[in-house]
Motif scaffolding. Sequence first.
Motif, PDB file in Angstrom:
ATOM      1  N   VAL A  45     -19.526  31.270 -20.635  1.00 37.27           N
ATOM      2  CA  VAL A  45     -19.263  30.100 -19.418  1.00 37.27           C
ATOM      3  C   VAL A  45     -19.876  28.745 -19.860  1.00 37.27           C
ATOM      4  CG1 VAL A  45     -21.038  29.227 -17.111  1.00 37.27           C
ATOM      5  CG2 VAL A  45     -21.346  31.842 -18.358  1.00 37.27           C
ATOM      6  N   SER A  48     -15.299  28.535 -20.076  1.00 35.16           N
ATOM      7  CA  SER A  48     -14.591  28.559 -18.882  1.00 35.16           C
ATOM      8  C   SER A  48     -14.828  27.209 -18.256  1.00 35.16           C
ATOM      9  CB  SER A  48     -15.315  29.431 -18.238  1.00 35.16           C
ATOM     10  OG  SER A  48     -14.809  31.110 -18.911  1.00 35.16           O
ATOM     11  N   THR A  49     -16.113  26.464 -18.138  1.00 35.88           N
ATOM     12  CA  THR A  49     -16.445  25.293 -17.647  1.00 35.88           C
ATOM     13  C   THR A  49     -16.077  24.694 -18.776  1.00 35.88           C
ATOM     14  OG1 THR A  49     -18.685  25.608 -18.567  1.00 35.88           O
ATOM     15  CG2 THR A  49     -19.003  26.409 -16.428  1.00 35.88           C
ATOM     16  N   TYR A  52     -12.392  23.856 -17.608  1.00 33.81           N
ATOM     17  CA  TYR A  52     -12.102  23.111 -16.053  1.00 33.81           C
ATOM     18  C   TYR A  52     -12.399  21.688 -16.492  1.00 33.81           C
ATOM     19  CZ  TYR A  52     -13.638  21.534 -11.903  1.00 33.81           C
ATOM     20  OH  TYR A  52     -13.909  20.879 -10.377  1.00 33.81           O
ATOM     21  N   LEU A  68     -13.802  26.327  -9.275  1.00 32.17           N
ATOM     22  CA  LEU A  68     -13.535  27.318 -10.303  1.00 32.17           C
ATOM     23  C   LEU A  68     -14.733  28.751 -10.362  1.00 32.17           C
ATOM     24  CD1 LEU A  68     -13.625  28.321 -13.769  1.00 32.17           C
ATOM     25  CD2 LEU A  68     -15.316  26.209 -14.024  1.00 32.17           C
ATOM     26  N   ARG A  69     -13.802  29.731 -11.074  1.00 28.93           N
ATOM     27  CA  ARG A  69     -14.926  31.365 -10.490  1.00 28.93           C
ATOM     28  C   ARG A  69     -14.904  31.896 -11.786  1.00 28.93           C
ATOM     29  NH1 ARG A  69     -15.187  35.183  -5.945  1.00 28.93           N
ATOM     30  NH2 ARG A  69     -16.169  37.076  -6.682  1.00 28.93           N
ATOM     31  N   ILE A  70     -16.319  31.846 -12.255  1.00 30.26           N
ATOM     32  CA  ILE A  70     -16.557  32.574 -12.983  1.00 30.26           C
ATOM     33  C   ILE A  70     -17.398  34.313 -12.105  1.00 30.26           C
ATOM     34  CG2 ILE A  70     -18.279  33.029 -15.671  1.00 30.26           C
ATOM     35  CD1 ILE A  70     -17.289  29.822 -15.032  1.00 30.26           C
ATOM     36  N   ASP A  85     -12.150  34.488 -15.446  1.00 31.80           N
ATOM     37  CA  ASP A  85     -12.773  33.495 -14.685  1.00 31.80           C
ATOM     38  C   ASP A  85     -11.178  33.083 -14.703  1.00 31.80           C
ATOM     39  OD1 ASP A  85     -10.972  31.349 -16.750  1.00 31.80           O
ATOM     40  OD2 ASP A  85     -12.797  31.599 -18.224  1.00 31.80           O
ATOM     41  N   ASN A  86     -11.194  31.721 -13.224  1.00 28.97           N
ATOM     42  CA  ASN A  86     -10.039  30.598 -13.303  1.00 28.97           C
ATOM     43  C   ASN A  86      -9.388  29.422 -13.593  1.00 28.97           C
ATOM     44  OD1 ASN A  86     -11.278  29.540 -11.636  1.00 28.97           O
ATOM     45  ND2 ASN A  86     -10.364  30.114  -9.643  1.00 28.97           N
ATOM     46  N   ALA A  87      -9.977  29.446 -14.942  1.00 27.25           N
ATOM     47  CA  ALA A  87      -9.904  28.172 -15.527  1.00 27.25           C
ATOM     48  C   ALA A  87      -8.397  28.027 -16.162  1.00 27.25           C
ATOM     49  CB  ALA A  87     -10.645  28.087 -16.704  1.00 27.25           C
ATOM     50  N   GLY A 173      -5.780  32.081 -16.608  1.00 26.76           N
ATOM     51  CA  GLY A 173      -7.749  31.979 -16.512  1.00 26.76           C
ATOM     52  C   GLY A 173      -7.867  32.939 -17.916  1.00 26.76           C
ATOM     53  N   ILE A 212     -20.505  30.862  -9.917  1.00 29.72           N
ATOM     54  CA  ILE A 212     -20.753  31.727 -10.730  1.00 29.72           C
ATOM     55  C   ILE A 212     -21.213  32.688 -10.414  1.00 29.72           C
ATOM     56  CG2 ILE A 212     -21.685  32.420 -12.975  1.00 29.72           C
ATOM     57  CD1 ILE A 212     -21.925  29.159 -13.794  1.00 29.72           C
TER      58      ILE A 212
END
Length: 539
Positions: A45, A48-49, A52, A68-70, A85-87, A173, A212
């Motif tokens: 996470v 991912s964050t 982002y 942002l979706r994880i 993720d879609n980062a 992502g 998340i």
Amino acid sequence: MEVREHQLRMGYDGDFTFDMRPQAGILNVFSRLSYKPQYAIGEFVDNSTQSYLLHKAELIDSEDYYRLRIDIEYDPGAMTLTVTDNAFGMERDRFLDAIKLDAKNSDQMNSRNEFGMGLKTAASWFGSVWSVTSTQLGSRRRFKATVDIPYLHESGESDINIRVTDEPPYTHGTVVRIEKLTKKLAGRSIGKIKDMLGSMYRRDLANGDVEIMFNGQPITFEQFPILRFRDQQWKKPLDFEFDFGPEKHHVTGFVAIMDPGSFIKAGFALFRRGRVVIGGADANYKPREIFGNANSEISLKLFGELDLDDFPINQAKDGFVWEDGLEDAFIDALKMQIADFRKIADMTKKARMQESQLATPASNRVEAQVTDTITRLNNGLSKARDDAEEAQPEKADTSDAGESAESRYVQDYREMQREESKVPDELLSDVRTYPIKVSSTQAKTIEVRWSIESGEKWIGVTYPTDDSVAVTINLNHPFFKPYSREEDFQVVLEKLVIAFVASEEQAKLNSTQAGMIISSAIRSNMNRILYAMAVNGNG
């Protein structure tokens, strides 16, 4: 090896092999690290964050309503864990850094993934085979690497295959998939992991642009209720520095008091780079020097969030490296900053309630509202009294036959008038004074105080002078207690008591020479006064 890496940097297309360096057999050692599942998942996470946060503007510009979706998917049957993720995703250089054991890039400095090892260590801790797939926003290439730890260990190799495929330009992502899990997540531990992830990333979730999910269910964090007392909300920002050796350490955040309290929720959450390092349900930071015993009032209610961005952190990012005395210096500095909050948190609920109900500000507010009503009531009461006198029942017969009963009644009544309050001063509010007309020529001063008493007495009445009546209203009476903390109720109760006492005084004016009062007189007077209050006093 140097030639191959040079080809990669120059834009060489197609699948290729890559030397992870140093020997990949070291990945076996990572499975014995002292990770906890929530912190291991937190490494993914974090990546991912951080991706982002570094590219937020580009991602938001890339599509309408971007968030942002994880997605964290755990399949106990297949023994797999997948984090998607879609980062921003990764192009070749960053992708190779992500899987290379000794790689680190400038983006990782002062970031959540500052060590550059989180993905490798966490994935190797969770399972024996893991893969990373990623596409950068705007790129047409997807990179995928699979790391088979048992094979690499047995073969002694460090080369892995990198697969490159074409992707549409709007795809972006990263997917981390771990197979052959060596750490199984039980039902109860999954609940704890979800709670801890909600706590760890509470600020990202609170912003509303990060989501998340765990097995399709959203990770959430519920903010704690804050005490309101002494006409203020007990939460304040913190921003202070303290010296430790040659360095200054900076602390920001807030401290607050919870109402109602919770031993599990109380304590400090310690943040670094916007993410919790220490904290969560039943895992918050509670040094004894500040919170006292585990069952203390402070340990029940004091909480806060503290940012320690320049404090050294351990490799697992689940604790600080401060055993050299830094923690003690931090505690001493923090304790000085929150002394007033510790004092209030140490008060019992009963003590706070007593102070709240009996405090001068609360008394003044009620007095202002009731005085306004009484002033207008007095102005309009004369007409109501004139109308009442026309319908006043005849006075009771004063024949000798009733004299002995009347005498006993008067004696008892006068004995009651000599009653004195035994309530300690600390359980009494300030005195509120209300002059009220009880006849066209006579006024009485009604002095009202609140008390916090046990027992069945709801009001106490004494007569300090011929022209005054002292009334004590017991807010702790079982009949009123469920409502007596509400200020609106206190105002209504005070008006009702004033009407009752004024009705008694009016009835006494029409009593017999021996002091007898017609049984319906108080009720009739009170009906008129309450009606007059409603018509004339509630404007």
